[in-house]
Scaffold this motif. Structure first.
Motif, PDB file in Angstrom:
ATOM      1  N   ARG A   3     -18.334 100.457  39.005  1.00  0.00           N
ATOM      2  CA  ARG A   3     -19.504 100.080  38.069  1.00  0.00           C
ATOM      3  C   ARG A   3     -20.270  99.073  38.603  1.00  0.00           C
ATOM      4  O   ARG A   3     -19.713  98.120  39.376  1.00  0.00           O
ATOM      5  CB  ARG A   3     -19.109  99.815  36.732  1.00  0.00           C
ATOM      6  CG  ARG A   3     -18.426 100.852  35.979  1.00  0.00           C
ATOM      7  CD  ARG A   3     -17.956 100.463  34.702  1.00  0.00           C
ATOM      8  NE  ARG A   3     -17.236  99.410  34.662  1.00  0.00           N
ATOM      9  CZ  ARG A   3     -16.605  98.717  33.477  1.00  0.00           C
ATOM     10  NH1 ARG A   3     -16.828  99.147  32.353  1.00  0.00           N
ATOM     11  NH2 ARG A   3     -15.598  97.718  33.504  1.00  0.00           N
ATOM     12  N   PRO A  34     -29.468 103.752  34.066  1.00  0.00           N
ATOM     13  CA  PRO A  34     -28.234 103.794  33.666  1.00  0.00           C
ATOM     14  C   PRO A  34     -27.096 104.296  34.629  1.00  0.00           C
ATOM     15  O   PRO A  34     -26.044 103.830  34.670  1.00  0.00           O
ATOM     16  CB  PRO A  34     -28.083 104.918  32.732  1.00  0.00           C
ATOM     17  CG  PRO A  34     -29.589 105.741  32.990  1.00  0.00           C
ATOM     18  CD  PRO A  34     -30.335 104.650  33.515  1.00  0.00           C
ATOM     19  N   SER A  35     -27.708 104.934  35.794  1.00  0.00           N
ATOM     20  CA  SER A  35     -26.527 104.989  36.899  1.00  0.00           C
ATOM     21  C   SER A  35     -27.414 105.123  38.141  1.00  0.00           C
ATOM     22  O   SER A  35     -28.890 105.446  38.038  1.00  0.00           O
ATOM     23  CB  SER A  35     -25.887 106.419  36.790  1.00  0.00           C
ATOM     24  OG  SER A  35     -26.697 107.661  36.967  1.00  0.00           O
ATOM     25  N   VAL A  39     -23.158 105.900  40.168  1.00  0.00           N
ATOM     26  CA  VAL A  39     -22.406 104.778  39.991  1.00  0.00           C
ATOM     27  C   VAL A  39     -22.944 104.135  38.758  1.00  0.00           C
ATOM     28  O   VAL A  39     -24.273 103.882  38.592  1.00  0.00           O
ATOM     29  CB  VAL A  39     -22.523 103.606  40.951  1.00  0.00           C
ATOM     30  CG1 VAL A  39     -21.819 102.235  40.674  1.00  0.00           C
ATOM     31  CG2 VAL A  39     -21.803 104.363  42.198  1.00  0.00           C
ATOM     32  N   GLU A  40     -22.280 103.924  37.507  1.00  0.00           N
ATOM     33  CA  GLU A  40     -22.920 103.426  36.429  1.00  0.00           C
ATOM     34  C   GLU A  40     -23.324 101.896  36.446  1.00  0.00           C
ATOM     35  O   GLU A  40     -22.765 101.304  37.264  1.00  0.00           O
ATOM     36  CB  GLU A  40     -21.895 103.472  35.247  1.00  0.00           C
ATOM     37  CG  GLU A  40     -22.295 103.012  33.897  1.00  0.00           C
ATOM     38  CD  GLU A  40     -21.280 102.896  32.757  1.00  0.00           C
ATOM     39  OE1 GLU A  40     -21.575 102.745  31.502  1.00  0.00           O
ATOM     40  OE2 GLU A  40     -19.937 103.224  33.203  1.00  0.00           O
ATOM     41  N   CYS A  41     -24.730 101.606  35.922  1.00  0.00           N
ATOM     42  CA  CYS A  41     -25.111 100.398  36.169  1.00  0.00           C
ATOM     43  C   CYS A  41     -25.313  99.626  34.545  1.00  0.00           C
ATOM     44  O   CYS A  41     -25.591 100.497  33.633  1.00  0.00           O
ATOM     45  CB  CYS A  41     -26.463 100.586  36.699  1.00  0.00           C
ATOM     46  SG  CYS A  41     -26.685 101.379  38.236  1.00  0.00           S
ATOM     47  N   MET A  42     -24.992  98.446  34.575  1.00  0.00           N
ATOM     48  CA  MET A  42     -24.942  97.703  33.275  1.00  0.00           C
ATOM     49  C   MET A  42     -25.487  96.234  33.474  1.00  0.00           C
ATOM     50  O   MET A  42     -24.991  95.660  34.397  1.00  0.00           O
ATOM     51  CB  MET A  42     -23.875  98.007  32.336  1.00  0.00           C
ATOM     52  CG  MET A  42     -22.592  97.397  32.951  1.00  0.00           C
ATOM     53  SD  MET A  42     -21.097  97.504  31.906  1.00  0.00           S
ATOM     54  CE  MET A  42     -20.983  99.459  32.100  1.00  0.00           C
ATOM     55  N   ARG A  53     -21.270  92.549  28.040  1.00  0.00           N
ATOM     56  CA  ARG A  53     -21.943  93.559  28.310  1.00  0.00           C
ATOM     57  C   ARG A  53     -23.473  93.102  27.505  1.00  0.00           C
ATOM     58  O   ARG A  53     -23.358  93.211  26.266  1.00  0.00           O
ATOM     59  CB  ARG A  53     -21.756  94.988  27.969  1.00  0.00           C
ATOM     60  CG  ARG A  53     -22.800  96.032  28.505  1.00  0.00           C
ATOM     61  CD  ARG A  53     -22.166  97.465  28.437  1.00  0.00           C
ATOM     62  NE  ARG A  53     -23.354  98.441  28.728  1.00  0.00           N
ATOM     63  CZ  ARG A  53     -23.050  99.563  29.065  1.00  0.00           C
ATOM     64  NH1 ARG A  53     -21.592 100.203  28.848  1.00  0.00           N
ATOM     65  NH2 ARG A  53     -23.849 100.618  29.282  1.00  0.00           N
ATOM     66  N   ASP A 142     -15.066  97.419  40.241  1.00  0.00           N
ATOM     67  CA  ASP A 142     -16.493  96.903  39.875  1.00  0.00           C
ATOM     68  C   ASP A 142     -17.060  95.986  40.624  1.00  0.00           C
ATOM     69  O   ASP A 142     -16.238  95.435  41.499  1.00  0.00           O
ATOM     70  CB  ASP A 142     -16.100  96.116  38.336  1.00  0.00           C
ATOM     71  CG  ASP A 142     -16.024  97.068  37.174  1.00  0.00           C
ATOM     72  OD1 ASP A 142     -16.106  98.395  37.372  1.00  0.00           O
ATOM     73  OD2 ASP A 142     -15.482  96.752  36.042  1.00  0.00           O
TER      74      ASP A 142
END
Length: 470
Positions: A3, A34-35, A39-42, A53, A142
């Motif tokens: 992530r 969001p990705s 790969v998820e992005c936050m 978060r 991560d």
């Protein structure tokens, strides 16, 4: 599963600060996909040794909270100017005893005058914290992307702990100017930035710059510090910044003085930047003095917050015979007023010595406002054939461009700015996420190990606040 944890701690705690880096962070976070590449992005923050978060970057809209925060920000600006005054007086002290007495008086006065408001703001932030973010558990693999101005922060031991537990560290680099041109800054700021960069050099697995120019400079600096062999184990990339002014409000009004400036037919040349030495306002003044001496009716509008090492320049502007006639200065324009200035000016002028990007150039040109800039590599990267360039060795070069444009009405660039295209903040944020994700996915995972990292220097502990201008 990997992530991207995009860090925005300083902007989260100071949401209304609106200089260059803060504008970048706020817009990238608000437009973060969001990705990217699967790969998820936050967005995340690091507070008090914990990872959160971010669910809401902007503070809650409470009249009382907003009033307290605005009051705290005003006090913060006053404290900054008070500190500048102290440093000016300190430089004139001749004896160690006098300097010591001055330091004690300064600390006591600063605590008495400016100690309580920051604590009120901290209480407001703690009250809002559960409504703006939620605890997050990190995982091996991560990637912590240090997007914000992390030299402000005190989370370095926490970041090192995350790295020991398998989290990658990626540094976003805006420029290397405090290292390459330290004379433009206060000594304390250079020290803080240098210590932060030493830490980044030891800690980061990859680097993302905000221009190809900075990326290339950064790669050479890292090679110089740790050698080519170790540097080749890191990756280097860049992304470009967007152009929208996101803090405009339907309730905000254009500064009446600014509106009045544009009521005549004379061309207005606009400069947008923090007022500090590397922006080269002295050159700008010299050039316009020469233009006015030959009969030019052009007006010069300087827009930007007051920075550092600029007392002589401010005095020159305010005591100038053309002040409020053909020379104007605004130090607190909101985004609505700035948008108005971009829309009504004849051209942007930007004589900066050195930049990491040059955000006002993009903001201006994206709105169809032609730009004149110093002939430096990063401006060529951004403006190409659509900008007019001048040599910083001779102010007459800019004076000639101004008078030629004023007389002919034809902007002295090879191509028309109306044909120039640039990305917005959505594309910029996606560019950062996608390029970072690709590098992370292509880089073989390294086994988790204990890092022999030095403890964070004193400059990185709470209270070591430095500001970089737009």
């Amino acid at each position: 599963m990997t992530r991207l944890l995009v860090e925005c701690t300083h902007v989260f705690k100071n949401p209304r600060v609106n200089s260059g880096i803060q504008r970048v962070v706020r817009n990238v976070i608000n437009q973060l996909p969001p990705s990217a590449e699967g790969v998820e992005c936050m967005p995340v923050i690091l507070l008090n040794g914990k990872l959160y978060r971010v669910t809401r970057l902007a503070p809650l809209d409470s009249p009382l909270s907003n009033a307290i925060v605005r009051f705290g920000e005003r006090v913060g600006r006053l404290a900054h100017r008070f500190g500048q005054l102290y440093h000016r007086i300190d430089r004139r002290c001749r004896t160690k005893l006098t300097r010591r007495a001055l330091y004690v008086a300064y600390r006591l006065s600063a605590f008495a005058l400016f100690g309580i408001p920051p604590r009120l703001v901290q209480r407001v932030n703690r009250y809002q914290l559960p409504q703006r973010c939620e605890p997050l558990q990190h995982r091996p693999g991560d990637q912590l992307v240090l997007l914000d101005s992390s030299w402000h922060s005190d989370f370095f031991p926490h970041a090192e702990k995350l790295k020991r537990e398998g989290v990658g560290i990626i540094a976003v680099i805006y420029d290397l100017i405090p290292l390459t041109h330290p004379h433009f800054y206060e000594t304390r700021l250079v020290q803080v930035f240098s210590e932060w960069f030493d830490w980044i050099t030891r800690t980061a697995d990859g680097y993302v710059a905000i221009s190809a120019t900075v990326r290339d400079q950064l790669r050479e600096e890292i090679k110089h510090r740790i050698g080519s062999t170790k540097a080749e184990k890191c990756w280097f990339d860049y992304f470009h910044l967007g152009s929208e002014l996101d803090l405009q409000s339907v309730n905000a009004v254009v500064d009446p003085r600014l509106e009045h400036l544009f009521t005549t037919q004379e061309p207005v040349f606009l400069m947008v930047s923090t007022i500090e030495p590397r922006k080269n306002h002295e050159y700008l003044m010299d050039a316009f003095d020469r233009a006015w001496a030959t009969g030019s009716n052009a007006r010069l509008c300087i827009a930007g917050n007051i920075g550092w090492k600029c007392d002589a320049l401010l005095a020159r502007v305010r005591n100038h015979p053309e002040y409020n006639r053909r020379l104007f200065m605004f130090n607190d324009l909101n985004d609505t007023s700035l948008e108005y200035a971009y829309a009504h000016a004849s051209a942007l002028v930007f004589p900066s010595y050195v930049e990491g990007f040059g955000l006002p150039l993009v903001e201006a040109m994206q709105r169809g406002l032609p730009a004149m800039g110093s002939d430096i590599a990063v401006f060529r990267e951004i403006g190409g054939e659509f900008m007019a360039y001048f040599d910083l060795q001779d102010p007459q070069r800019l004076a000639d461009l101004v008078t030629a444009f004023e007389c002919s009405g034809r902007f002295p660039a090879d191509r028309d700015v109306t044909d120039w295209q640039w990305i917005g903040w959505r594309e910029a944020s996606l560019q950062l996420a996608e390029r970072t994700a690709r590098h992370v996915l292509q880089t073989p995972a390294t086994p988790t190990k204990s890092l022999a990292l030095a403890p964070p220097p004193e400059a990185h502990r709470p209270g070591a606040v430095v500001r970089f201008g737009r």
